[in-house]
Enzyme design. Structure first.
Site, PDB file in Angstrom:
ATOM      1  N   ASP A  33      36.408  -4.772 -69.635  1.00 37.12           N
ATOM      2  CA  ASP A  33      34.825  -5.543 -69.584  1.00 37.12           C
ATOM      3  C   ASP A  33      35.443  -6.080 -68.692  1.00 37.12           C
ATOM      4  O   ASP A  33      36.264  -7.186 -69.234  1.00 37.12           O
ATOM      5  CB  ASP A  33      33.982  -5.480 -70.671  1.00 37.12           C
ATOM      6  CG  ASP A  33      32.123  -6.069 -69.681  1.00 37.12           C
ATOM      7  OD1 ASP A  33      31.846  -7.005 -69.094  1.00 37.12           O
ATOM      8  OD2 ASP A  33      31.175  -4.956 -70.760  1.00 37.12           O
ATOM      9  N   TYR A 150      18.573  -1.782 -57.209  1.00 38.29           N
ATOM     10  CA  TYR A 150      19.444  -1.527 -57.894  1.00 38.29           C
ATOM     11  C   TYR A 150      19.345  -0.209 -58.213  1.00 38.29           C
ATOM     12  O   TYR A 150      20.320   0.811 -58.632  1.00 38.29           O
ATOM     13  CB  TYR A 150      18.247  -2.316 -59.037  1.00 38.29           C
ATOM     14  CG  TYR A 150      19.317  -2.004 -60.702  1.00 38.29           C
ATOM     15  CD1 TYR A 150      20.640  -2.173 -61.394  1.00 38.29           C
ATOM     16  CD2 TYR A 150      18.629  -1.015 -61.282  1.00 38.29           C
ATOM     17  CE1 TYR A 150      20.923  -1.799 -62.609  1.00 38.29           C
ATOM     18  CE2 TYR A 150      18.129  -0.261 -62.889  1.00 38.29           C
ATOM     19  CZ  TYR A 150      20.120  -1.102 -63.334  1.00 38.29           C
ATOM     20  OH  TYR A 150      20.150  -0.906 -64.523  1.00 38.29           O
ATOM     21  N   LYS A 154      21.826   3.168 -57.464  1.00 39.43           N
ATOM     22  CA  LYS A 154      22.118   4.181 -59.270  1.00 39.43           C
ATOM     23  C   LYS A 154      21.764   5.549 -58.209  1.00 39.43           C
ATOM     24  O   LYS A 154      22.377   6.304 -58.562  1.00 39.43           O
ATOM     25  CB  LYS A 154      20.708   4.293 -60.149  1.00 39.43           C
ATOM     26  CG  LYS A 154      20.834   2.688 -60.813  1.00 39.43           C
ATOM     27  CD  LYS A 154      22.336   3.060 -61.332  1.00 39.43           C
ATOM     28  CE  LYS A 154      22.148   1.695 -62.520  1.00 39.43           C
ATOM     29  NZ  LYS A 154      23.900   1.648 -63.573  1.00 39.43           N
ATOM     30  N   ALA A 194      11.884  -6.264 -71.479  1.00 38.32           N
ATOM     31  CA  ALA A 194      10.493  -7.077 -72.506  1.00 38.32           C
ATOM     32  C   ALA A 194      10.736  -6.461 -73.965  1.00 38.32           C
ATOM     33  O   ALA A 194      10.269  -8.072 -74.888  1.00 38.32           O
ATOM     34  CB  ALA A 194       9.933  -6.072 -71.774  1.00 38.32           C
ATOM     35  N   LYS A 201      10.098 -14.294 -77.980  1.00 32.52           N
ATOM     36  CA  LYS A 201       9.242 -15.511 -77.746  1.00 32.52           C
ATOM     37  C   LYS A 201       8.325 -15.697 -79.237  1.00 32.52           C
ATOM     38  O   LYS A 201       7.703 -16.750 -79.640  1.00 32.52           O
ATOM     39  CB  LYS A 201       8.159 -14.884 -77.155  1.00 32.52           C
ATOM     40  CG  LYS A 201       8.776 -15.060 -75.256  1.00 32.52           C
ATOM     41  CD  LYS A 201       7.891 -14.490 -74.220  1.00 32.52           C
ATOM     42  CE  LYS A 201       8.629 -15.273 -73.133  1.00 32.52           C
ATOM     43  NZ  LYS A 201       7.339 -13.936 -71.570  1.00 32.52           N
ATOM     44  N   GLN A 219       1.074  -3.030 -67.524  1.00 31.79           N
ATOM     45  CA  GLN A 219       1.747  -2.577 -67.171  1.00 31.79           C
ATOM     46  C   GLN A 219       1.913  -1.563 -68.290  1.00 31.79           C
ATOM     47  O   GLN A 219       2.554  -2.485 -69.593  1.00 31.79           O
ATOM     48  CB  GLN A 219       2.377  -3.510 -65.987  1.00 31.79           C
ATOM     49  CG  GLN A 219       3.300  -4.200 -66.884  1.00 31.79           C
ATOM     50  CD  GLN A 219       2.862  -5.624 -66.653  1.00 31.79           C
ATOM     51  OE1 GLN A 219       1.942  -6.079 -67.156  1.00 31.79           O
ATOM     52  NE2 GLN A 219       3.950  -6.210 -66.977  1.00 31.79           N
ATOM     53  N   ARG A 221       4.954   0.537 -69.942  1.00 33.06           N
ATOM     54  CA  ARG A 221       6.477   1.108 -69.919  1.00 33.06           C
ATOM     55  C   ARG A 221       6.800   1.901 -71.391  1.00 33.06           C
ATOM     56  O   ARG A 221       6.480   1.759 -72.296  1.00 33.06           O
ATOM     57  CB  ARG A 221       7.665   0.153 -70.398  1.00 33.06           C
ATOM     58  CG  ARG A 221       7.746  -1.482 -68.945  1.00 33.06           C
ATOM     59  CD  ARG A 221       8.214  -0.317 -68.142  1.00 33.06           C
ATOM     60  NE  ARG A 221       8.442  -0.815 -66.847  1.00 33.06           N
ATOM     61  CZ  ARG A 221       7.996  -1.470 -65.938  1.00 33.06           C
ATOM     62  NH1 ARG A 221       6.106  -0.636 -66.394  1.00 33.06           N
ATOM     63  NH2 ARG A 221       7.894  -1.966 -65.043  1.00 33.06           N
TER      64      ARG A 221
HETATM   65  P1  NAD Z   1      24.785  -4.492 -70.056  1.00 34.72           P
HETATM   66  O1  NAD Z   1      24.797  -5.931 -68.678  1.00 34.72           O
HETATM   67  O2  NAD Z   1      25.279  -5.363 -71.510  1.00 34.72           O
HETATM   68  O3  NAD Z   1      26.957  -4.662 -70.027  1.00 34.72           O
HETATM   69  C1  NAD Z   1      26.598  -3.725 -68.718  1.00 34.72           C
HETATM   70  C2  NAD Z   1      28.258  -4.397 -68.741  1.00 34.72           C
HETATM   71  O4  NAD Z   1      28.822  -4.327 -67.345  1.00 34.72           O
HETATM   72  C3  NAD Z   1      28.721  -5.732 -69.133  1.00 34.72           C
HETATM   73  O5  NAD Z   1      29.802  -6.176 -69.919  1.00 34.72           O
HETATM   74  C4  NAD Z   1      29.276  -6.303 -67.419  1.00 34.72           C
HETATM   75  O6  NAD Z   1      30.038  -7.680 -68.479  1.00 34.72           O
HETATM   76  C5  NAD Z   1      30.472  -5.186 -67.117  1.00 34.72           C
HETATM   77  N1  NAD Z   1      30.985  -5.675 -65.833  1.00 34.72           N
HETATM   78  C6  NAD Z   1      29.801  -6.101 -64.988  1.00 34.72           C
HETATM   79  N2  NAD Z   1      30.508  -6.018 -64.037  1.00 34.72           N
HETATM   80  C7  NAD Z   1      31.989  -4.994 -64.308  1.00 34.72           C
HETATM   81  C8  NAD Z   1      33.163  -5.502 -63.473  1.00 34.72           C
HETATM   82  N3  NAD Z   1      33.304  -6.174 -62.491  1.00 34.72           N
HETATM   83  N4  NAD Z   1      33.848  -5.019 -64.290  1.00 34.72           N
HETATM   84  C9  NAD Z   1      34.127  -4.543 -65.392  1.00 34.72           C
HETATM   85  N5  NAD Z   1      32.922  -4.673 -66.562  1.00 34.72           N
HETATM   86  C10 NAD Z   1      31.761  -5.029 -65.660  1.00 34.72           C
HETATM   87  O7  NAD Z   1      23.970  -3.821 -69.492  1.00 34.72           O
HETATM   88  P2  NAD Z   1      23.638  -2.824 -70.679  1.00 34.72           P
HETATM   89  O8  NAD Z   1      22.188  -2.311 -71.153  1.00 34.72           O
HETATM   90  O9  NAD Z   1      24.559  -2.293 -71.942  1.00 34.72           O
HETATM   91  O10 NAD Z   1      23.777  -0.918 -69.095  1.00 34.72           O
HETATM   92  C11 NAD Z   1      24.588  -0.315 -69.400  1.00 34.72           C
HETATM   93  C12 NAD Z   1      24.899   0.238 -68.779  1.00 34.72           C
HETATM   94  O11 NAD Z   1      23.149   1.418 -68.344  1.00 34.72           O
HETATM   95  C13 NAD Z   1      24.240   0.117 -67.428  1.00 34.72           C
HETATM   96  O12 NAD Z   1      25.030   0.875 -66.456  1.00 34.72           O
HETATM   97  C14 NAD Z   1      22.618  -0.078 -66.789  1.00 34.72           C
HETATM   98  O13 NAD Z   1      22.937   0.345 -65.665  1.00 34.72           O
HETATM   99  C15 NAD Z   1      22.546   1.167 -67.473  1.00 34.72           C
HETATM  100  N6  NAD Z   1      21.280   0.963 -68.279  1.00 34.72           N
HETATM  101  C16 NAD Z   1      20.378   0.397 -68.544  1.00 34.72           C
HETATM  102  C17 NAD Z   1      19.302   0.383 -69.475  1.00 34.72           C
HETATM  103  C18 NAD Z   1      19.657   0.081 -70.603  1.00 34.72           C
HETATM  104  O14 NAD Z   1      17.243  -0.841 -70.444  1.00 34.72           O
HETATM  105  N7  NAD Z   1      19.491  -1.071 -70.963  1.00 34.72           N
HETATM  106  C19 NAD Z   1      17.868   1.078 -68.272  1.00 34.72           C
HETATM  107  C20 NAD Z   1      18.627   1.386 -67.375  1.00 34.72           C
HETATM  108  C21 NAD Z   1      20.741   2.270 -67.189  1.00 34.72           C
END
Ligand code: NAD
Length: 327
Positions: A33, A150, A154, A194, A201, A219, A221
């Protein structure tokens, strides 16, 4: 022999929890990370701080034939980050580059199983205008029309992973996560989602005070607790189904209902004030028919159970923060 796993995005919310889960299963785990997790010490055997947009770094990190690779790294945030339009170029460029690099490096190491976390944000906006009746069946994805860049990234990356399955004999697995929440997630600063925002909050509000909620509060979710997200993720990666498949809860709630739940859990008397703010689609809910059919499993924990655990953790963080400022 001990099994090995790589978790990309291990410093993030889901990645941090996933490392713990894989360690509990006895894996040797490498995490990578840009940063360490802010809320908990990592349990990874090896943790690389590095940028997955850098192809050379990615090749160094993927230096062996891992049994399982989880690609969770992405440039993301809450509604305040994704929907303003100001971060679109970064979101698309950064996340697509990470996926291109990681997948190709796995292919070149002859790694077969890679998990990719897509998002419910890739579903067409026009199917999510009615808050009471959103359509998020997997096959409703096309013709595509996500409401954010975004979501478009995906969609592109989902197709990328499945193309490597078809053309290079890989066994990648693609899930569409729907709003994952729980302790040790972002709870302040503008990137929180949320459930965490509501808990913060309410925890910060005085008894008899009020909280602000974006939009008219109608809305809808659904929100999935982190432990169930991990269960679905691991089950999918180890199954013979490539997806894409929803990993989410089908217990839909209006945002004001979520706020009321947090207030009820707190035991305080707090009023809700609806104010204008960035919103996203009107309604979204996970459709769990496909996961049930293909994995014989679907999430079942109630939202209330997950919110109680999350509220307890966030209330503790709010208290610690308050004491730090007072000292
Ligand atoms: P998060 O932001 O906590 O974790 C993502 C991590 O990726 C972060 O720690 C960030 O530092 C790291 N990162 C970003 N760019 C980077 C890079 N260039 N090199 C190395 N690391 C990098 O998000 P999360 O909630 O843990 O989500 C994880 C995955 O699940 C993501 O792909 C997200 O799109 C997907 N997702 C999450 C949710 C949700 O509700 N949390 C919903 C839909 C999809």
């Amino acid at each position: 022999m001990q099994k090995t796993a790589l978790v990309c995005g291990a410093g993030g919310f889901i990645g941090g929890h996933l490392v713990k889960r894989l360690k509990a299963e006895g894996f040797w785990v490498r995490g990578v990370d840009l940063k360490f997790n802010e809320h908990a010490e990592t349990q990874a055997d090896d943790f690389v701080i590095g940028d997955l947009r850098d192809q050379r770094l990615v090749r160094e990190v993927i230096d062996r034939r891992f049994d399982e690779v989880y690609q969770l790294a992405a440039d993301m945030g809450g509604a305040g980050y994704i929907f303003t339009g100001e971060n679109d170029a970064d979101i698309m460029h950064n996340s697509a580059t990470i996926n291109l690099n990681v997948l190709d490096a796995c292919h070149k190491r002859n790694i077969k199983r890679v998990f990719y976390s897509s998002s419910a944000c890739m579903y067409p906006e026009h199917n999510q205008l009615d808050p009471d009746n959103p359509n998020c069946a997997e096959d409703s994805a096309y013709p595509a029309n996500p409401d954010s860049e975004y979501g478009w990234e995906k969609l592109f990356s989902e197709r990328l992973y499945l193309a490597y399955n078809r053309n290079h004999g890989m066994e990648c697995r693609v899930a569409r996560y729907h709003n994952i929440f729980g302790p040790e997630g972002t709870w302040t600063g503008g990137k929180e989602k949320a459930p965490a925002a509501m808990c913060r909050k309410v925890a910060e509000a005085a008894d008899g005070g009020s909280i602000e909620v974006w939009g008219d509060g109608k809305q809808t979710r659904s929100f999935l607790y982190i432990d169930e997200c991990l269960e679905g993720t691991i089950r999918l990666l180890r199954s013979d189904f490539e997806g894409p498949v929803n990993i989410g809860s089908d217990e839909m709630i209006a945002i004001n209902g979520l706020a009321k739940m947090a207030i009820d859990i707190s035991g305080k008397s707090v009023a809700i004030k609806n104010i204008p703010g960035p919103l996203g689609v009107r309604g979204r809910n996970s459709d769990n028919r496909l996961i049930r059919q293909r994995l014989g499993w679907a999430p079942s924990e109630t939202l209330r159970d997950g919110m109680e655990k999350t509220y307890a953790w966030i209330a503790g963080e709010v208290m610690r923060d308050h004491n730090r400022r007072a000292a």
